[in-house]
Write an enzyme that holds these catalytic residues in place. Structure first.
Site, mmCIF file in Angstrom:
data_model
loop_
_atom_site.group_PDB
_atom_site.id
_atom_site.type_symbol
_atom_site.label_atom_id
_atom_site.label_comp_id
_atom_site.label_asym_id
_atom_site.label_seq_id
_atom_site.Cartn_x
_atom_site.Cartn_y
_atom_site.Cartn_z
ATOM 1 N N CYS A 65 0.833 -1.198 0.000
ATOM 2 C CA CYS A 65 0.000 0.000 0.000
ATOM 3 C C CYS A 65 0.869 1.251 0.000
ATOM 4 O O CYS A 65 1.975 1.258 0.543
ATOM 5 C CB CYS A 65 -0.906 -0.007 1.231
ATOM 6 S SG CYS A 65 -2.059 1.392 1.292
ATOM 7 N N ASP A 88 0.342 3.879 1.650
ATOM 8 C CA ASP A 88 0.242 4.548 2.955
ATOM 9 C C ASP A 88 1.633 4.959 3.446
ATOM 10 O O ASP A 88 2.559 4.151 3.466
ATOM 11 C CB ASP A 88 -0.418 3.602 3.966
ATOM 12 C CG ASP A 88 -0.838 4.322 5.239
ATOM 13 O OD1 ASP A 88 0.043 4.895 5.915
ATOM 14 O OD2 ASP A 88 -2.036 4.289 5.585
ATOM 15 N N ARG A 124 2.795 5.413 6.245
ATOM 16 C CA ARG A 124 3.254 4.777 7.490
ATOM 17 C C ARG A 124 3.812 3.381 7.258
ATOM 18 O O ARG A 124 4.337 2.763 8.193
ATOM 19 C CB ARG A 124 2.089 4.690 8.486
ATOM 20 C CG ARG A 124 1.469 6.027 8.861
ATOM 21 C CD ARG A 124 0.140 5.830 9.549
ATOM 22 N NE ARG A 124 -0.850 5.229 8.649
ATOM 23 C CZ ARG A 124 -2.085 4.876 9.029
ATOM 24 N NH1 ARG A 124 -2.452 5.057 10.284
ATOM 25 N NH2 ARG A 124 -2.913 4.344 8.151
ATOM 26 N N HIS A 157 -2.375 -3.837 5.102
ATOM 27 C CA HIS A 157 -2.156 -3.425 6.492
ATOM 28 C C HIS A 157 -3.479 -3.030 7.133
ATOM 29 O O HIS A 157 -4.385 -2.519 6.459
ATOM 30 C CB HIS A 157 -1.152 -2.262 6.574
ATOM 31 C CG HIS A 157 -1.650 -0.971 5.975
ATOM 32 N ND1 HIS A 157 -2.196 0.035 6.732
ATOM 33 C CD2 HIS A 157 -1.705 -0.535 4.687
ATOM 34 C CE1 HIS A 157 -2.547 1.035 5.951
ATOM 35 N NE2 HIS A 157 -2.265 0.715 4.700
ATOM 36 N N CYS A 174 -6.155 0.492 6.901
ATOM 37 C CA CYS A 174 -5.945 0.937 5.525
ATOM 38 C C CYS A 174 -7.061 1.892 5.111
ATOM 39 O O CYS A 174 -8.243 1.530 5.133
ATOM 40 C CB CYS A 174 -5.911 -0.274 4.591
ATOM 41 S SG CYS A 174 -5.696 0.162 2.844
#
Length: 208
Positions: A41, A43, A45, A97, A100
């Site tokens: 992803c 993302d 983080r 994750h 999400c």
């Protein structure tokens, strides 16, 4: 964030690498031979190399919203083609994750404009598994389960590709589904049964 600080960070990173190995960048120039294709992803983080504890050159990385592998996306299809046929990776990992945002958005009845076609792929995962998901009363647990099921379905999409089928036949490539638990930092292996999935899809998706 002060953008100029990034260049300072870069200089410090370069020096730290050279302090350990004077030939670090010289070796990087020689080329890449990663063993893993990692599809994760976007993302901010969730960083691929850091969470796997590996160094540059050990994984070929592709990231997009909610770690999707739709066959209509030439980007991810090209990445799979290059990684499997040219880099000869031995493992393809799809890593989702918890928490999400893409999966969360797909669970809501909201018009999100240009994101709609992309999120529809995740909603299709919900539709396929709605009987199981609708039995889950706790919304947080339902959310987490959809994250897992989405990883599973994207692994199936990987297995549907001609490149992966050929690489499995010729050299035993494997496909893995993982979830990164953002609460604990731990990687969870969903233990995707590659052989069972392959057997189930081959009747329809087999490509010589």
């Amino acid at each position: 964030m002060d953008i100029q600080k990034i260049f300072e960070n870069n200089q410090n990173w370069v020096q730290s690498k050279l302090n350990i190995d004077a030939d670090y960048f010289k070796n990087l120039v020689e080329g890449q031979s990663p063993d893993i294709l990692y599809i994760g992803c976007s993302d901010s983080r969730v960083t691929a190399e850091e969470l796997m504890g590996i160094s540059p050159g050990e994984a070929f990385v592709h990231r997009n919203i909610a770690n999707m592998v739709p066959n209509t996306d030439l980007n991810v299809m090209s990445v799979i083609d290059f990684a499997v046929l040219h880099l000869k990776v031995n493992h393809v990992v799809v890593c989702g994750h918890y928490n999400c945002g893409g999966v969360k958005a797909a669970m809501q009845s909201q018009d999100l404009g240009i994101l709609n076609p992309w999120l529809r792929n995740i909603r299709d995962v919900y539709r396929i598994h709605k009987e199981e998901l609708n039995k889950i009363q706790d919304e947080e647990q339902k959310y987490k389960r959809l994250v897992e099921l989405n990883v599973q379905e994207q692994c199936i999409n990987v297995i549907k590709t001609a490149e992966v089928q050929r690489a499995y036949r010729d050299r035993g490539i494997s496909v893995h589904g993982w979830v990164f638990d953002i609460h604990s930092g731990k990687l969870i292996d969903l233990k995707i049964d590659f052989n069972k999935i392959l057997e189930n899809v081959m009747e329809i998706y087999h490509l010589d």
